[in-house]
Scaffold this motif. Structure first.
Motif, PDB file in Angstrom:
ATOM      1  N   LYS A   1      42.916  43.547  33.132  1.00 53.97           N
ATOM      2  CA  LYS A   1      41.815  43.979  32.333  1.00 53.97           C
ATOM      3  C   LYS A   1      42.347  43.988  30.990  1.00 53.97           C
ATOM      4  O   LYS A   1      41.869  43.777  29.961  1.00 53.97           O
ATOM      5  CB  LYS A   1      41.543  45.699  32.841  1.00 53.97           C
ATOM      6  CG  LYS A   1      40.709  46.183  32.030  1.00 53.97           C
ATOM      7  CD  LYS A   1      40.589  47.762  32.395  1.00 53.97           C
ATOM      8  CE  LYS A   1      39.213  48.584  31.664  1.00 53.97           C
ATOM      9  NZ  LYS A   1      39.088  49.801  31.910  1.00 53.97           N
ATOM     10  N   ARG A   2      43.668  44.397  30.863  1.00 50.49           N
ATOM     11  CA  ARG A   2      44.317  44.262  29.385  1.00 50.49           C
ATOM     12  C   ARG A   2      44.077  42.888  28.738  1.00 50.49           C
ATOM     13  O   ARG A   2      43.603  42.659  27.509  1.00 50.49           O
ATOM     14  CB  ARG A   2      45.918  44.570  29.548  1.00 50.49           C
ATOM     15  CG  ARG A   2      46.596  44.670  28.347  1.00 50.49           C
ATOM     16  CD  ARG A   2      48.008  44.897  28.378  1.00 50.49           C
ATOM     17  NE  ARG A   2      48.975  43.982  29.034  1.00 50.49           N
ATOM     18  CZ  ARG A   2      49.166  42.643  28.346  1.00 50.49           C
ATOM     19  NH1 ARG A   2      48.888  42.747  27.095  1.00 50.49           N
ATOM     20  NH2 ARG A   2      49.799  41.784  28.810  1.00 50.49           N
ATOM     21  N   ILE A   3      44.505  41.782  29.821  1.00 43.29           N
ATOM     22  CA  ILE A   3      44.554  40.569  29.176  1.00 43.29           C
ATOM     23  C   ILE A   3      43.061  40.172  28.761  1.00 43.29           C
ATOM     24  O   ILE A   3      42.628  39.404  28.014  1.00 43.29           O
ATOM     25  CB  ILE A   3      45.131  39.324  30.107  1.00 43.29           C
ATOM     26  CG1 ILE A   3      46.717  39.882  30.297  1.00 43.29           C
ATOM     27  CG2 ILE A   3      44.777  38.078  29.561  1.00 43.29           C
ATOM     28  CD1 ILE A   3      47.158  39.076  31.244  1.00 43.29           C
ATOM     29  N   ALA A   4      42.171  40.416  29.911  1.00 45.13           N
ATOM     30  CA  ALA A   4      40.810  40.010  29.660  1.00 45.13           C
ATOM     31  C   ALA A   4      39.988  40.527  28.558  1.00 45.13           C
ATOM     32  O   ALA A   4      39.167  40.061  27.795  1.00 45.13           O
ATOM     33  CB  ALA A   4      40.115  40.730  30.779  1.00 45.13           C
ATOM     34  N   VAL A   5      40.422  41.937  28.319  1.00 42.80           N
ATOM     35  CA  VAL A   5      39.907  42.690  26.955  1.00 42.80           C
ATOM     36  C   VAL A   5      40.388  42.002  25.854  1.00 42.80           C
ATOM     37  O   VAL A   5      39.741  41.556  24.890  1.00 42.80           O
ATOM     38  CB  VAL A   5      40.197  44.046  27.159  1.00 42.80           C
ATOM     39  CG1 VAL A   5      40.043  44.618  25.779  1.00 42.80           C
ATOM     40  CG2 VAL A   5      39.309  44.792  28.357  1.00 42.80           C
ATOM     41  N   MET A   6      41.685  41.746  25.818  1.00 42.47           N
ATOM     42  CA  MET A   6      42.060  40.911  24.557  1.00 42.47           C
ATOM     43  C   MET A   6      41.530  39.432  24.175  1.00 42.47           C
ATOM     44  O   MET A   6      41.051  39.321  22.978  1.00 42.47           O
ATOM     45  CB  MET A   6      43.886  40.649  24.746  1.00 42.47           C
ATOM     46  CG  MET A   6      44.330  40.138  23.647  1.00 42.47           C
ATOM     47  SD  MET A   6      46.155  39.775  23.978  1.00 42.47           S
ATOM     48  CE  MET A   6      46.200  38.560  25.168  1.00 42.47           C
ATOM     49  N   ILE A   7      41.369  38.960  25.248  1.00 41.33           N
ATOM     50  CA  ILE A   7      40.488  37.446  25.216  1.00 41.33           C
ATOM     51  C   ILE A   7      39.132  37.749  24.799  1.00 41.33           C
ATOM     52  O   ILE A   7      38.669  37.327  23.950  1.00 41.33           O
ATOM     53  CB  ILE A   7      40.482  36.639  26.511  1.00 41.33           C
ATOM     54  CG1 ILE A   7      41.956  36.264  26.887  1.00 41.33           C
ATOM     55  CG2 ILE A   7      39.761  35.651  26.380  1.00 41.33           C
ATOM     56  CD1 ILE A   7      42.225  35.916  28.244  1.00 41.33           C
TER      57      ILE A   7
END
Length: 246
Positions: free
Chosen positions: A50-56
């Motif tokens: 979720k952290r990486i996806a939100v960042m992208i």
């Protein structure tokens, strides 16, 4: 003498029953511990995804959109070919960022809802396989942890089908009642022998997610005729609710 023998036998039976009871309790505690480990592992994975996806999705995606807007307002002094090529590359990057974000974590699932998110997945696969969704009129929104796991299972199942089964049809059924949320996914592909592939990452990922919801499942596979996965998820499962609250 008879009384002594009876007493010894009763004492021995009590001793054996106590050992069996302790072993059963130990086994149940170990099973519960393993379930908690699976739950914590999946939760940690989902948080990182979720952290990486939100960042992208929020950072890189937004930056690309801004660059695209700037490009459209850029004066290229008549060199439309350069502008067209850069614009095409920018559009491709935006689509790639969105695709990577969705594959990592369904960022908008909580706001959009499970059903609409599955429909979006179906639309994306429509040009590769005939896929249909049937949802009970009684379906009610579940906590985000359950909805993410259900979506992930459907996503994993369809990915495996497209990669390995040569299926032309996929059916998804979701039925809701007071006790269980039932999910049935099936296809008309080559299917597989469960014992031969159960250690593969695809099956492992699906079954780990099922276990994390404290759900029951069953595979019904017929070689060269298709496979079917039946899942029953308890609607009032305390472990899932605690995980959602965390």
């Amino acid at each position: 003498m008879l009384i002594i023998v009876v007493f010894v036998l009763l004492a021995y039976k009590f001793f054996i029953d106590r050992i069996i009871k302790e072993k059963n309790a130990q086994h149940e505690a170990e099973v519960l511990h393993q379930k908690r480990l699976v739950l914590e592992n999946i939760k940690a994975q989902e948080e990182e995804r979720k952290r990486i996806a939100v960042m992208i999705h929020d950072d890189i995606g937004n930056r690309l959109n801004i660059l695209s807007l700037w490009l459209n307002n850029l004066d290229t002094k008549g060199d439309e070919l350069i502008k067209k090529n850069i614009s095409g590359q920018m559009s491709s990057l935006i689509d790639s960022a969105r695709s990577i974000s969705h594959s990592l974590y369904p960022v908008n699932l909580e706001s959009v809802g499970l059903v609409l998110y599955i429909e979006e997945l179906i639309n994306n696969l429509a040009n590769r396989v005939n896929i249909s969704l049937n949802v009970s009129s009684k379906f009610e929104k579940k906590n985000i942890f359950i909805e993410v796991q259900v979506y992930r299972i459907i996503q994993e199942f369809t990915t495996n089908v497209l990669k390995h089964s040569e299926a032309t049809r996929i059916w998804i059924y979701i039925k809701d009642n007071q006790k269980n949320l039932s999910v049935v996914i099936s296809d008309n592909g080559q299917s597989f022998e469960y014992d031969a592939v159960k250690k593969g990452m695809g099956i492992k990922n699906i079954e780990s997610r099922i276990k994390s919801m404290n759900a029951l499942h069953k595979w019904k596979n017929v070689l060269n005729k298709g496979s079917r996965l039946i899942i029953k998820i308890p609607c009032n499962d305390e472990s899932a609710n605690q995980n959602s609250a965390n």
